[in-house]
Design a protein around this motif. Structure first.
Motif, PDB file in Angstrom:
ATOM      1  N   ASP A 279       0.838  -1.198   0.000  1.00 34.48           N
ATOM      2  CA  ASP A 279       0.000   0.000   0.000  1.00 34.48           C
ATOM      3  C   ASP A 279       0.877   1.254   0.000  1.00 34.48           C
ATOM      4  N   LEU A 280       0.311   2.298  -0.572  1.00 35.74           N
ATOM      5  CA  LEU A 280       0.993   3.589  -0.632  1.00 35.74           C
ATOM      6  C   LEU A 280       0.431   4.502   0.447  1.00 35.74           C
ATOM      7  N   THR A 281       1.332   5.183   1.144  1.00 35.14           N
ATOM      8  CA  THR A 281       0.918   6.145   2.167  1.00 35.14           C
ATOM      9  C   THR A 281       1.311   7.546   1.716  1.00 35.14           C
ATOM     10  N   VAL A 282       0.308   8.425   1.590  1.00 29.16           N
ATOM     11  CA  VAL A 282       0.530   9.810   1.188  1.00 29.16           C
ATOM     12  C   VAL A 282       0.501  10.685   2.439  1.00 29.16           C
ATOM     13  N   SER A 283       1.530  11.530   2.597  1.00 27.41           N
ATOM     14  CA  SER A 283       1.637  12.380   3.781  1.00 27.41           C
ATOM     15  C   SER A 283       1.626  13.841   3.346  1.00 27.41           C
ATOM     16  N   VAL A 284       0.834  14.651   4.016  1.00 26.81           N
ATOM     17  CA  VAL A 284       0.751  16.077   3.767  1.00 26.81           C
ATOM     18  C   VAL A 284       0.786  16.784   5.123  1.00 26.81           C
ATOM     19  N   GLY A 285       1.635  17.829   5.243  1.00 27.68           N
ATOM     20  CA  GLY A 285       1.716  18.486   6.523  1.00 27.68           C
ATOM     21  C   GLY A 285       2.376  19.856   6.454  1.00 27.68           C
ATOM     22  N   SER A 286       2.670  20.355   7.623  1.00 25.05           N
ATOM     23  CA  SER A 286       3.275  21.688   7.747  1.00 25.05           C
ATOM     24  C   SER A 286       4.374  21.627   8.784  1.00 25.05           C
ATOM     25  N   GLN A 287       5.517  22.335   8.464  1.00 27.03           N
ATOM     26  CA  GLN A 287       6.667  22.350   9.372  1.00 27.03           C
ATOM     27  C   GLN A 287       6.997  23.808   9.734  1.00 27.03           C
ATOM     28  N   TYR A 288       7.219  24.046  11.031  1.00 27.71           N
ATOM     29  CA  TYR A 288       7.517  25.413  11.493  1.00 27.71           C
ATOM     30  C   TYR A 288       8.855  25.409  12.212  1.00 27.71           C
ATOM     31  N   ASP A 289       9.733  26.339  11.758  1.00 25.25           N
ATOM     32  CA  ASP A 289      11.072  26.478  12.331  1.00 25.25           C
ATOM     33  C   ASP A 289      11.087  27.707  13.226  1.00 25.25           C
ATOM     34  N   GLU A 290      11.267  27.507  14.542  1.00 26.48           N
ATOM     35  CA  GLU A 290      11.278  28.615  15.486  1.00 26.48           C
ATOM     36  C   GLU A 290      12.477  29.537  15.262  1.00 26.48           C
ATOM     37  N   ARG A 291      13.596  28.981  14.851  1.00 27.20           N
ATOM     38  CA  ARG A 291      14.790  29.806  14.655  1.00 27.20           C
ATOM     39  C   ARG A 291      14.637  30.721  13.456  1.00 27.20           C
ATOM     40  N   GLU A 292      14.120  30.203  12.350  1.00 20.45           N
ATOM     41  CA  GLU A 292      13.969  30.998  11.134  1.00 20.45           C
ATOM     42  C   GLU A 292      12.634  31.731  11.097  1.00 20.45           C
TER      43      GLU A 292
END
Length: 428
Positions: A279-292
């Protein structure tokens, strides 16, 4: 004198029946409309027994639950996998950490969902056929128990008639002994015969009570809600033709279920083959960098590598189960063909015996008893001739009941295979 003897024989039986009616009255008020209908006449017919069993038998009620279970399995098989929400943090320090929020959605490949639905749908069809088979078995069990009760009633009636014969023989022997025309030994023989018949009468009463209890159990009642059963001999169908049953062997619930099990195994094999495709797993998300102080979108794909486990063992097992289902189907057909033929032979033979007893043997045996008794009264025969005629009649009656039981057993075996035999013979 004859009237007084009749009252002596039947009064305990009538009191017993009256006590049964009073004792069951409260139970019938709680047992529902089916049992109340039976109690209105106190004589149970085979149609009433079947109707009550289909409405109240707990085993059949439990089997009917399988329909809802199969519907739930079918519904579950069609559902798609749930998405997965994940959160992760890189670096535990607040000013320098990076957090990521992802939604992962598995996507089934290779037709797994369709294969699961196919397996569940065929299992749902199998439940319907299995329920039909259990209804046929219950119908056959009710008929068997009903005829056992009817046979027990007949045996009890014949035991009472035999008791009348033995009492009549004893009175004749005592009369001849008093007049000096016979030896006291003949009186002893008559008393021994009477004692044996009384023992048989008690056994017949016990067997009738046991048969009634078994019939009540298969009808779904704790105690018999009837006093007697109707004449079963009037409702036995004619023996169907062998060619008719053989031609319709494919319509039997057992063979249809065996054929459907092949389809189930093939559907399971298709599902196991589909499981080889990962099976294929599709991932969608958001990443937040506190330093930048920057947020970026994240997209990912993942899939297992079928390097070692390609589900090859389950595929092999499913393929062999499919072959096994085909062999079992062929074995079932062969067994049914043999059973149908031997059962019909038994049925026809038993019917021939029943007809012979009714037309020739029983009337001749009864006439022999009457002739020997009258001859003994006139001094032409000794009491051994009377005893021999009585035993011959009792033996003939016992064999007659056994022939009816064998015919019933054959009918019930056909009922278990085909269901309502009478309806089957009427259907073109």
């Amino acid at each position: 004198m004859k009237l007084r003897r009749h009252i002596k024989l039947t009064a305990p039986f009538s009191i017993k029946k009256a006590l049964l009616i009073v004792g069951f009255s409260f139970m019938l008020s709680l047992a529902g409309p089916s049992f109340a209908a039976v109690s209105s006449s106190q004589t149970l017919t085979i149609d009433q027994a079947l109707e009550t069993a289909f409405a109240n038998n707990p085993d059949l009620a439990a089997a009917q639950r399988e329909i809802g279970i199969a519907q739930g399995d079918r519904q579950q098989a069609g559902l798609i996998p749930n998405p997965e929400l994940s959160w992760e943090a890189e670096d535990t320090r607040r000013n320098s950490r990076t957090t990521t929020v992802m939604i992962n959605q598995p996507i089934e490949l290779g037709g797994k969902r369709g294969a699961r639905i196919d397996v569940a749908s065929r299992a749902q069809d199998a439940v319907g056929i299995e329920l039909e088979r259990k209804r046929n078995v219950l119908r056959a069990d009710v008929i068997q128990a009903f005829y056992n009760s009817s046979t027990a009633q007949q045996r009890l009636l014949l035991a009472r008639q035999s008791l009348e014969l033995a009492e009549r023989g004893l009175r004749v022997a005592q009369g001849r002994i008093k007049s000096g025309k016979s030896s006291p030994v003949e009186g002893t023989r008559a008393e021994v015969q009477l004692s044996e018949v009384r023992l048989e009468l008690r056994r017949a009463e016990r067997d009738e009570a046991s048969a009634y209890q078994q019939l009540a159990q298969v009808m779904g009642a704790p105690l018999p809600a009837f006093v007697s059963v109707g004449d079963a001999g009037k409702s036995m169908p004619d023996v169907p033709k062998l060619s008719l049953l053989i031609n319709r062997i494919g319509e039997t619930a057992e063979l249809r279920l065996a054929t459907l099990q092949i389809d189930q195994r093939e559907a399971s094999l298709s599902l196991e083959k589909a499981q080889r495709i990962p099976d294929l797993t599709v991932s969608v998300g958001s990443q937040y960098d506190e330093r930048e102080r920057e947020r970026v979108n994240v997209v990912g794909l993942s899939m297992p590598i079928p390097l070692f486990n390609r589900n090859q063992g389950n595929v092999l097992a499913a393929a062999r189960r499919t072959d096994q289902a085909r062999d079992l189907r062929n074995a079932s057909e062969l067994r049914l063909r043999t059973e149908i033929q031997t059962t019909l032979d038994q049925w026809m033979t038993a019917n021939t015996e029943v007809a012979s007893f009714n037309q020739t043997i029983l009337p001749a045996a009864q006439n022999a008893v009457d002739t020997a008794t009258r001859g003994f009264e006139m001094g032409k025969f000794n009491f051994l001739d009377v005893l021999d005629a009585q035993r011959t009649l009792i033996s003939a009656r016992t064999q007659y009941i056994q022939a009816i039981a064998e015919a019933t057993d054959a009918w019930v075996r056909i009922e278990r295979i085909f269901g309502d035999v009478d309806q089957l013979t009427r259907t073109p």
